[in-house]
Design a protein around this motif. Structure first.
Motif, PDB file in Angstrom:
ATOM      1  N   ALA A   1     -13.559  -3.031  -4.038  1.00 25.41           N
ATOM      2  CA  ALA A   1     -12.260  -2.827  -4.670  1.00 25.41           C
ATOM      3  C   ALA A   1     -11.458  -1.763  -3.942  1.00 25.41           C
ATOM      4  O   ALA A   1     -10.245  -1.917  -3.712  1.00 25.41           O
ATOM      5  CB  ALA A   1     -12.454  -2.427  -6.134  1.00 25.41           C
ATOM      6  N   LEU A   2     -12.128  -0.673  -3.555  1.00 24.63           N
ATOM      7  CA  LEU A   2     -11.438   0.404  -2.833  1.00 24.63           C
ATOM      8  C   LEU A   2     -10.915  -0.084  -1.483  1.00 24.63           C
ATOM      9  O   LEU A   2      -9.800   0.271  -1.071  1.00 24.63           O
ATOM     10  CB  LEU A   2     -12.397   1.578  -2.635  1.00 24.63           C
ATOM     11  N   ALA A   3     -11.702  -0.899  -0.797  1.00 22.48           N
ATOM     12  CA  ALA A   3     -11.276  -1.418   0.515  1.00 22.48           C
ATOM     13  C   ALA A   3     -10.060  -2.325   0.372  1.00 22.48           C
ATOM     14  O   ALA A   3      -9.107  -2.238   1.164  1.00 22.48           O
ATOM     15  CB  ALA A   3     -12.440  -2.176   1.166  1.00 22.48           C
TER      16      ALA A   3
ATOM     17  N   ARG B   1      -5.363  -1.551   1.317  1.00 18.01           N
ATOM     18  CA  ARG B   1      -4.571  -2.342   2.265  1.00 18.01           C
ATOM     19  C   ARG B   1      -3.083  -2.247   1.897  1.00 18.01           C
ATOM     20  O   ARG B   1      -2.713  -2.338   0.714  1.00 18.01           O
ATOM     21  CB  ARG B   1      -5.037  -3.795   2.264  1.00 18.01           C
ATOM     22  N   PRO B   2      -2.203  -2.071   2.873  1.00 17.50           N
ATOM     23  CA  PRO B   2      -0.779  -1.839   2.575  1.00 17.50           C
ATOM     24  C   PRO B   2      -0.072  -3.026   1.933  1.00 17.50           C
ATOM     25  O   PRO B   2       0.925  -2.848   1.235  1.00 17.50           O
ATOM     26  CB  PRO B   2      -0.192  -1.529   3.967  1.00 17.50           C
ATOM     27  N   GLU B   3      -0.574  -4.236   2.137  1.00 16.10           N
ATOM     28  CA  GLU B   3       0.113  -5.400   1.576  1.00 16.10           C
ATOM     29  C   GLU B   3      -0.322  -5.727   0.150  1.00 16.10           C
ATOM     30  O   GLU B   3       0.207  -6.650  -0.477  1.00 16.10           O
ATOM     31  CB  GLU B   3      -0.144  -6.624   2.474  1.00 16.10           C
ATOM     32  N   VAL B   4      -1.276  -4.930  -0.404  1.00 20.16           N
ATOM     33  CA  VAL B   4      -1.903  -5.286  -1.681  1.00 20.16           C
ATOM     34  C   VAL B   4      -1.337  -4.475  -2.842  1.00 20.16           C
ATOM     35  O   VAL B   4      -1.133  -3.261  -2.742  1.00 20.16           O
ATOM     36  CB  VAL B   4      -3.431  -5.072  -1.596  1.00 20.16           C
TER      37      VAL B   4
ATOM     38  N   THR C   1     -18.468   5.150  -3.270  1.00 19.80           N
ATOM     39  CA  THR C   1     -19.289   5.985  -2.387  1.00 19.80           C
ATOM     40  C   THR C   1     -18.633   7.316  -2.081  1.00 19.80           C
ATOM     41  O   THR C   1     -19.279   8.370  -2.114  1.00 19.80           O
ATOM     42  CB  THR C   1     -19.563   5.231  -1.081  1.00 19.80           C
ATOM     43  N   ASP C   2     -17.315   7.330  -1.800  1.00 20.03           N
ATOM     44  CA  ASP C   2     -16.674   8.585  -1.418  1.00 20.03           C
ATOM     45  C   ASP C   2     -15.334   8.834  -2.098  1.00 20.03           C
ATOM     46  O   ASP C   2     -14.666   9.817  -1.790  1.00 20.03           O
ATOM     47  CB  ASP C   2     -16.489   8.624   0.108  1.00 20.03           C
ATOM     48  N   ARG C   3     -14.922   7.980  -3.035  1.00 19.09           N
ATOM     49  CA  ARG C   3     -13.646   8.169  -3.736  1.00 19.09           C
ATOM     50  C   ARG C   3     -13.580   7.182  -4.892  1.00 19.09           C
ATOM     51  O   ARG C   3     -14.507   6.403  -5.111  1.00 19.09           O
ATOM     52  CB  ARG C   3     -12.467   7.939  -2.775  1.00 19.09           C
ATOM     53  N   ASP C   4     -12.440   7.207  -5.621  1.00 21.82           N
ATOM     54  CA  ASP C   4     -12.216   6.233  -6.679  1.00 21.82           C
ATOM     55  C   ASP C   4     -10.810   5.659  -6.515  1.00 21.82           C
ATOM     56  O   ASP C   4     -10.073   6.033  -5.586  1.00 21.82           O
ATOM     57  CB  ASP C   4     -12.429   6.851  -8.059  1.00 21.82           C
ATOM     58  N   LEU C   5     -10.418   4.762  -7.407  1.00 25.24           N
ATOM     59  CA  LEU C   5      -9.118   4.105  -7.264  1.00 25.24           C
ATOM     60  C   LEU C   5      -7.963   5.084  -7.464  1.00 25.24           C
ATOM     61  O   LEU C   5      -6.873   4.897  -6.904  1.00 25.24           O
ATOM     62  CB  LEU C   5      -9.010   2.937  -8.249  1.00 25.24           C
ATOM     63  N   PHE C   6      -8.170   6.155  -8.247  1.00 27.30           N
ATOM     64  CA  PHE C   6      -7.125   7.171  -8.376  1.00 27.30           C
ATOM     65  C   PHE C   6      -6.862   7.835  -7.021  1.00 27.30           C
ATOM     66  O   PHE C   6      -5.708   8.141  -6.679  1.00 27.30           O
ATOM     67  CB  PHE C   6      -7.531   8.226  -9.402  1.00 27.30           C
TER      68      PHE C   6
ATOM     69  N   GLY D   1      -1.346   6.785  -1.567  1.00 28.01           N
ATOM     70  CA  GLY D   1      -0.264   5.841  -1.273  1.00 28.01           C
ATOM     71  C   GLY D   1      -0.559   4.394  -1.593  1.00 28.01           C
ATOM     72  O   GLY D   1       0.319   3.533  -1.460  1.00 28.01           O
ATOM     73  N   GLY D   2      -1.782   4.103  -2.026  1.00 25.60           N
ATOM     74  CA  GLY D   2      -2.116   2.730  -2.390  1.00 25.60           C
ATOM     75  C   GLY D   2      -1.375   2.292  -3.650  1.00 25.60           C
ATOM     76  O   GLY D   2      -1.099   3.100  -4.527  1.00 25.60           O
ATOM     77  N   ASP D   3      -1.036   1.019  -3.723  1.00 24.37           N
ATOM     78  CA  ASP D   3      -0.311   0.491  -4.886  1.00 24.37           C
ATOM     79  C   ASP D   3      -1.341  -0.005  -5.904  1.00 24.37           C
ATOM     80  O   ASP D   3      -1.690  -1.182  -5.948  1.00 24.37           O
ATOM     81  CB  ASP D   3       0.621  -0.639  -4.460  1.00 24.37           C
TER      82      ASP D   3
END
Length: 384
Positions: A75-77, A81-84, A98-103, A109-111
């Motif tokens: 999910a994080l990967a 992505r900039p288009e997602v 593993t090293d972060r969360d969706l926040f 800058g992720g949408d």
């Protein structure tokens, strides 16, 4: 509130407790399957009002908690992505990968957007045809019908920019995996009523017969849970192992035929990894080949991501009933709702979060009954 307050009646709760205490003659261990049941048990102190030797083991029925680390990393990967545009229910945003969360992805800058229904994500896809919109479809059988409906709606609208990252799991295979474990102490189950409202009861009699355990389908209010416990201990004391429906106001034997038909069309059984437990054969669903074009894992080629669970987090032991949350060395210190090590401390249905919110300030060894006895109020059972 209708259908809530009448299931919190202290007098009726006291009657059910008296019946349970009069019935139990030896130690028994019951597992409540659902995290919603766990929260109700801990919040109302139900486990502390039971007779000595009658133990409630907290099961793996929290969808956020059992979503495996590698699925979070996928999910994080995708969300990075900039288009997602990545859409999810809110409680998944703080589940650590593993090293972060969706926040963290959102802050970079992720949408990443919180939605309240998978159909909200379909609507975002309709309004933004130049973006790839992905919905994080997790959960048990309870949430699966809404997710397959979203995929249906996306096809009906001709949307080519909508897909779903599917991480659905099923309860009966997990119950069987628990019973097969050499460390299993479970002698009976309180099955999750909302799951059975969709799936019905047909999958449970073979489990009850094979492992000689009573399975009582139970709701989520205090009286629902006490009635489920009462029926289970009556069976155990009589040496019976049947399936009983103690939640008839919501569950029919045949389940929801319309939902079952749609699930059979869109999903196929799949092996799934459960966080902290491992891979269980046929314990989940994935999109059927005819619906593969909506599979985000296939569309974004993230199937090769694999990860290892952190050793310091013992949520797997909690989810299998081998450890109570407060017995974990990290509980309340290294691991809190603000700094969770595992999903069981994040989710609103997680067992660790339940203990943290309702029991962390209680001195070790103190029980509700002891506190009542000390105060001279033992007969005034405060359920609800």
């Amino acid at each position: 509130m209708k259908y809530i307050e009448e299931f919190h009646d202290p007098g009726l709760a006291a009657g059910l407790l008296d019946d349970i205490r009069a019935t139990v003659t030896r130690p028994w261990a019951l597992m409540e399957v659902c995290g919603g049941q766990t929260h109700s048990i801990i919040r109302h102190g139900i486990d502390q009002l039971l007779p000595d030797g009658l133990e409630l083991i907290h099961g793996p029925g929290c969808p956020v908690c059992v979503t495996p680390l590698e699925m979070i990393d996928k999910a994080l990967a995708i969300a990075s992505r900039p288009e997602v545009v990545f859409c999810s229910f809110g409680d998944m945003l703080r589940v650590p990968g593993t090293d972060r969360d969706l926040f963290r992805v959102k802050s970079a800058g992720g949408d990443v957007r919180v939605v309240y229904s998978p159909l909200d994500a379909v609507e975002i896809a309709r309004r933004t045809p130049d973006r790839e919109v992905v919905f994080f479809g997790i959960g048990f059988e309870t949430t699966a019908p809404a997710n397959v409906m979203a995929v249906h709606q996306a096809r009906r609208l001709g949307l080519r920019n909508f897909s779903m990252l599917v991480s659905h799991v099923r309860v009966p295979p997990a119950m069987e995996a628990i019973m097969r474990s050499p460390e299993c102490r479970v002698q009976g189950f309180l099955a999750a009523g909302h799951v059975c409202s969709v799936m019905g009861l047909t999958e449970y009699p073979p489990l009850a017969q094979r492992y000689r355990v009573p399975i009582v389908v139970t709701g989520f209010e205090p009286l629902d849970i006490l009635e489920g416990i009462r029926r289970a201990v009556h069976q155990l004391e009589r040496g019976e192992h049947r399936v009983e429906n103690a939640y008839p106001r919501a569950v029919r034997d045949e389940g929801n035929p319309a939902a079952l038909a749609m699930l059979a069309e869109v999903f196929v059984p799949a092996d799934r990894a459960w966080r902290g437990i491992g891979r269980i054969p046929d314990s989940g669903w994935s999109l059927a080949p005819a619906w593969r074009s909506f599979d985000a894992e296939h569309r974004f080629q993230v199937g090769g991501i694999t990860t290892e669970e952190p050793e310091v987090c013992r949520s797997g032991d909690v989810l299998q009933g081998l450890l109570k949350p407060h017995e974990c060395e990290a509980f309340g210190t290294l691991c809190t709702p603000r700094t969770p090590l595992g999903a069981t401390m994040v989710s609103s249905e997680g067992a660790c979060a339940a203990y943290y919110h309702y029991r962390r300030l209680q001195p070790a060894g103190t029980t509700a009954r002891a506190a009542q006895a000390a105060a001279g109020t033992e007969e005034a059972t405060p359920v609800g």
